[in-house]
Design a protein around this motif. Structure first.
Motif, PDB file in Angstrom:
ATOM      1  N   GLU A 149       0.830  -1.206   0.000  1.00 56.06           N
ATOM      2  CA  GLU A 149       0.000   0.000   0.000  1.00 56.06           C
ATOM      3  C   GLU A 149       0.866   1.258   0.000  1.00 56.06           C
ATOM      4  OE1 GLU A 149      -2.532  -0.958   3.395  1.00 56.06           O
ATOM      5  OE2 GLU A 149      -4.137  -1.422   1.986  1.00 56.06           O
ATOM      6  N   TRP A 150       1.576   1.455  -1.106  1.00 58.13           N
ATOM      7  CA  TRP A 150       2.361   2.671  -1.304  1.00 58.13           C
ATOM      8  C   TRP A 150       2.184   3.102  -2.752  1.00 58.13           C
ATOM      9  CZ3 TRP A 150       6.260   1.883  -4.942  1.00 58.13           C
ATOM     10  CH2 TRP A 150       6.615   0.553  -5.178  1.00 58.13           C
ATOM     11  N   THR A 151       2.449   4.364  -3.005  1.00 53.51           N
ATOM     12  CA  THR A 151       2.160   4.926  -4.320  1.00 53.51           C
ATOM     13  C   THR A 151       3.228   5.924  -4.730  1.00 53.51           C
ATOM     14  OG1 THR A 151       0.831   6.706  -3.342  1.00 53.51           O
ATOM     15  CG2 THR A 151      -0.353   4.719  -4.028  1.00 53.51           C
ATOM     16  N   VAL A 152       3.234   6.227  -6.024  1.00 51.47           N
ATOM     17  CA  VAL A 152       3.965   7.373  -6.568  1.00 51.47           C
ATOM     18  C   VAL A 152       2.904   8.409  -6.925  1.00 51.47           C
ATOM     19  CG1 VAL A 152       5.500   8.198  -8.378  1.00 51.47           C
ATOM     20  CG2 VAL A 152       5.754   5.855  -7.495  1.00 51.47           C
ATOM     21  N   ALA A 153       2.990   9.590  -6.323  1.00 54.06           N
ATOM     22  CA  ALA A 153       1.942  10.606  -6.466  1.00 54.06           C
ATOM     23  C   ALA A 153       2.508  11.859  -7.118  1.00 54.06           C
ATOM     24  CB  ALA A 153       1.355  10.960  -5.093  1.00 54.06           C
ATOM     25  N   ILE A 154       1.857  12.301  -8.207  1.00 55.25           N
ATOM     26  CA  ILE A 154       2.311  13.497  -8.928  1.00 55.25           C
ATOM     27  C   ILE A 154       1.088  14.334  -9.295  1.00 55.25           C
ATOM     28  CG2 ILE A 154       3.663  14.400 -10.840  1.00 55.25           C
ATOM     29  CD1 ILE A 154       4.848  11.617 -11.228  1.00 55.25           C
ATOM     30  N   ALA A 155       1.169  15.634  -9.040  1.00 57.86           N
ATOM     31  CA  ALA A 155       0.130  16.565  -9.467  1.00 57.86           C
ATOM     32  C   ALA A 155       0.769  17.756 -10.163  1.00 57.86           C
ATOM     33  CB  ALA A 155      -0.696  17.047  -8.273  1.00 57.86           C
ATOM     34  N   VAL A 156       0.007  18.373 -11.033  1.00 56.15           N
ATOM     35  CA  VAL A 156       0.349  19.686 -11.572  1.00 56.15           C
ATOM     36  C   VAL A 156      -0.617  20.677 -10.952  1.00 56.15           C
ATOM     37  CG1 VAL A 156       0.470  21.130 -13.631  1.00 56.15           C
ATOM     38  CG2 VAL A 156       1.251  18.753 -13.722  1.00 56.15           C
ATOM     39  N   VAL A 157      -0.060  21.718 -10.344  1.00 58.58           N
ATOM     40  CA  VAL A 157      -0.854  22.713  -9.630  1.00 58.58           C
ATOM     41  C   VAL A 157      -0.749  24.050 -10.346  1.00 58.58           C
ATOM     42  CG1 VAL A 157      -0.964  24.066  -7.493  1.00 58.58           C
ATOM     43  CG2 VAL A 157      -0.702  21.573  -7.395  1.00 58.58           C
ATOM     44  N   GLU A 158      -1.890  24.705 -10.507  1.00 57.18           N
ATOM     45  CA  GLU A 158      -1.939  26.047 -11.079  1.00 57.18           C
ATOM     46  C   GLU A 158      -2.835  26.916 -10.213  1.00 57.18           C
ATOM     47  OE1 GLU A 158      -2.879  28.342 -15.309  1.00 57.18           O
ATOM     48  OE2 GLU A 158      -3.570  26.287 -15.015  1.00 57.18           O
ATOM     49  N   GLY A 177     -22.280   5.130  14.055  1.00 61.39           N
ATOM     50  CA  GLY A 177     -22.567   3.884  13.354  1.00 61.39           C
ATOM     51  C   GLY A 177     -21.623   3.598  12.209  1.00 61.39           C
ATOM     52  N   ILE A 178     -20.498   4.338  12.127  1.00 54.46           N
ATOM     53  CA  ILE A 178     -19.548   4.066  11.054  1.00 54.46           C
ATOM     54  C   ILE A 178     -18.817   2.756  11.306  1.00 54.46           C
ATOM     55  CG2 ILE A 178     -19.161   6.532  10.687  1.00 54.46           C
ATOM     56  CD1 ILE A 178     -16.251   5.922  11.898  1.00 54.46           C
ATOM     57  N   SER A 179     -18.187   2.228  10.280  1.00 49.65           N
ATOM     58  CA  SER A 179     -17.285   1.095  10.438  1.00 49.65           C
ATOM     59  C   SER A 179     -15.880   1.566  10.096  1.00 49.65           C
ATOM     60  CB  SER A 179     -17.694  -0.063   9.531  1.00 49.65           C
ATOM     61  OG  SER A 179     -17.605   0.304   8.167  1.00 49.65           O
ATOM     62  N   HIS A 180     -14.905   1.105  10.879  1.00 51.03           N
ATOM     63  CA  HIS A 180     -13.516   1.486  10.658  1.00 51.03           C
ATOM     64  C   HIS A 180     -12.993   0.717   9.454  1.00 51.03           C
ATOM     65  CE1 HIS A 180      -9.387   2.600  11.367  1.00 51.03           C
ATOM     66  NE2 HIS A 180      -9.031   1.356  11.594  1.00 51.03           N
ATOM     67  N   ALA A 181     -12.592   1.433   8.410  1.00 53.14           N
ATOM     68  CA  ALA A 181     -12.158   0.792   7.168  1.00 53.14           C
ATOM     69  C   ALA A 181     -10.686   0.430   7.168  1.00 53.14           C
ATOM     70  CB  ALA A 181     -12.465   1.707   5.982  1.00 53.14           C
ATOM     71  N   GLY A 182     -10.009   0.686   8.269  1.00 57.09           N
ATOM     72  CA  GLY A 182      -8.598   0.339   8.350  1.00 57.09           C
ATOM     73  C   GLY A 182      -7.702   1.536   8.094  1.00 57.09           C
ATOM     74  N   TYR A 183      -6.416   1.308   8.309  1.00 52.16           N
ATOM     75  CA  TYR A 183      -5.422   2.357   8.126  1.00 52.16           C
ATOM     76  C   TYR A 183      -4.588   2.029   6.899  1.00 52.16           C
ATOM     77  CZ  TYR A 183      -1.566   5.548   8.947  1.00 52.16           C
ATOM     78  OH  TYR A 183      -0.616   6.532   8.796  1.00 52.16           O
ATOM     79  N   VAL A 184      -4.520   2.950   5.956  1.00 52.46           N
ATOM     80  CA  VAL A 184      -3.746   2.759   4.725  1.00 52.46           C
ATOM     81  C   VAL A 184      -2.467   3.571   4.855  1.00 52.46           C
ATOM     82  CG1 VAL A 184      -3.754   3.023   2.217  1.00 52.46           C
ATOM     83  CG2 VAL A 184      -5.889   2.463   3.423  1.00 52.46           C
ATOM     84  N   PRO A 185      -1.276   2.923   4.788  1.00 55.91           N
ATOM     85  CA  PRO A 185      -0.023   3.657   5.001  1.00 55.91           C
ATOM     86  C   PRO A 185       0.164   4.835   4.055  1.00 55.91           C
ATOM     87  CG  PRO A 185       0.373   1.292   5.057  1.00 55.91           C
ATOM     88  CD  PRO A 185      -1.041   1.470   4.613  1.00 55.91           C
ATOM     89  N   SER A 186      -0.264   4.702   2.807  1.00 58.27           N
ATOM     90  CA  SER A 186      -0.175   5.810   1.854  1.00 58.27           C
ATOM     91  C   SER A 186      -1.409   6.672   1.982  1.00 58.27           C
ATOM     92  CB  SER A 186      -0.064   5.278   0.423  1.00 58.27           C
ATOM     93  OG  SER A 186      -0.327   6.300  -0.519  1.00 58.27           O
ATOM     94  N   LEU A 187      -1.228   7.907   2.453  1.00 60.29           N
ATOM     95  CA  LEU A 187      -2.361   8.814   2.578  1.00 60.29           C
ATOM     96  C   LEU A 187      -2.991   9.067   1.216  1.00 60.29           C
ATOM     97  CD1 LEU A 187      -4.239  10.796   3.931  1.00 60.29           C
ATOM     98  CD2 LEU A 187      -2.353  12.437   4.058  1.00 60.29           C
ATOM     99  N   ALA A 188      -2.160   9.230   0.189  1.00 56.51           N
ATOM    100  CA  ALA A 188      -2.699   9.461  -1.150  1.00 56.51           C
ATOM    101  C   ALA A 188      -3.579   8.292  -1.587  1.00 56.51           C
ATOM    102  CB  ALA A 188      -1.565   9.674  -2.145  1.00 56.51           C
ATOM    103  N   LEU A 189      -3.156   7.059  -1.290  1.00 59.13           N
ATOM    104  CA  LEU A 189      -3.961   5.893  -1.656  1.00 59.13           C
ATOM    105  C   LEU A 189      -5.253   5.852  -0.850  1.00 59.13           C
ATOM    106  CD1 LEU A 189      -4.337   3.279  -3.229  1.00 59.13           C
ATOM    107  CD2 LEU A 189      -3.003   2.106  -1.459  1.00 59.13           C
ATOM    108  N   ARG A 190      -5.181   6.219   0.425  1.00 61.02           N
ATOM    109  CA  ARG A 190      -6.397   6.264   1.252  1.00 61.02           C
ATOM    110  C   ARG A 190      -7.449   7.148   0.597  1.00 61.02           C
ATOM    111  NH1 ARG A 190      -5.619   8.999   6.957  1.00 61.02           N
ATOM    112  NH2 ARG A 190      -3.722   7.749   6.774  1.00 61.02           N
TER     113      ARG A 190
END
Length: 268
Positions: free
Chosen positions: A105-114, A176-189
């Motif tokens: 659960e890791w990613t390469v994250a790239i954005a272009v910001v304007e 009443g929510i259910s905990h969906a777990g913790y994803v190490p990559s915030l971007a992937l979460r």
């Protein structure tokens, strides 16, 4: 939106999608092979894999767009980016702890910001070969298939991802929510929210531009929101790259999550 901007956004998305895939292949060459690692000043881990991906992305993207600014977790910040019309915002490996632990659960994250907002995004999860992309006003996709946030209308029964120290607390659980777990990559979460695989997510304060910018556009273009506890969208490529606590999800869930998260952070 002018046609030229739409075309530029699409061209930038194609560029960063190719770069994210290439960066992911470099990272995979180190994955589960005990790369050299150390700890940065903020006690977060970094490895030779992070730096190798960062070098490749910087060379490839800055050569293709020499007039763009550059902001990366693994590059010393240069305030010249603040004067650029467009900037790359990059996390070479988002979820380094998971990467080093052997999690996929890791990613390469790239954005272009304007003008402070992302206009093109690519998020690649090499383990699984999943590529998320988005361009402003043109929707979000996973492996070329359009995605959308969940249609869950209320918090009761909703799956919410985030630190158990937040999602497992009384004010959250009483909804009443259910905990969906913790994803190490915030971007992937956040990408999983855009995909509709989980209904919503919460984010602690101090996440940085590179953690958020690509996933922000994915969530937005999938019909959701990533916002602070006052309901405001985030601004990127500013002098400070850190952000307050956040919620992500369809508007029907983001709105009621905000006051609950605010309460938890005020009275932990």
């Amino acid at each position: 939106m002018p046609a030229s901007d739409t075309r530029a956004n699409r061209e930038d998305m194609d560029l960063i999608a190719r770069a994210a895939r290439a960066g992911g292949e470099i990272a995979l060459s180190y994955f589960r092979k005990d790369p050299r690692r150390w700890t940065k000043e903020n006690d977060s881990p970094v490895s030779e894999a992070d730096l190798a991906v960062d070098r490749h992305l910087a060379e490839a993207l800055q050569a293709a767009r020499p007039d763009y600014g550059w902001l990366s977790e693994e590059t010393a910040d240069d305030s010249s980016r603040l004067a650029a019309r467009r900037s790359f915002v990059v996390d070479p490996i988002d979820g380094t702890r998971g990467f080093l632990a052997g999690s996929g659960e890791w990613t390469v994250a790239i954005a272009v910001v304007e003008d402070g907002r992302p206009v093109a995004a690519a998020l690649f999860r090499p383990v699984g070969n999943d590529l998320y992309t988005a361009t402003l006003g043109k929707g979000a996709t996973l492996n070329g298939r359009e995605v959308a946030v969940s249609g869950q209308p209320v918090l009761s029964g909703a799956s919410v991802a985030g630190p158990k120290s937040i999602t497992g607390q009384g004010p959250m659980m009483r909804t009443g929510i259910s905990h969906a777990g913790y994803v190490p990559s915030l971007a992937l979460r956040l990408a999983l929210v855009a995909e509709g695989r989980i209904d919503a997510a919460v984010v602690r304060e101090n996440a940085c531009d590179w953690d958020l910018a690509a996933a922000d556009l994915l969530v937005q273009e999938a019909g959701g929101r990533l916002e602070d506890l006052d309901g405001r969208a985030l601004a990127y490529n500013r002098a400070s790259v850190r952000h307050p606590a956040l919620v992500a999800g369809p508007p029907a869930l983001a709105a009621p999550l905000r006051p609950i998260l605010a309460q938890l952070l005020t009275n932990p």
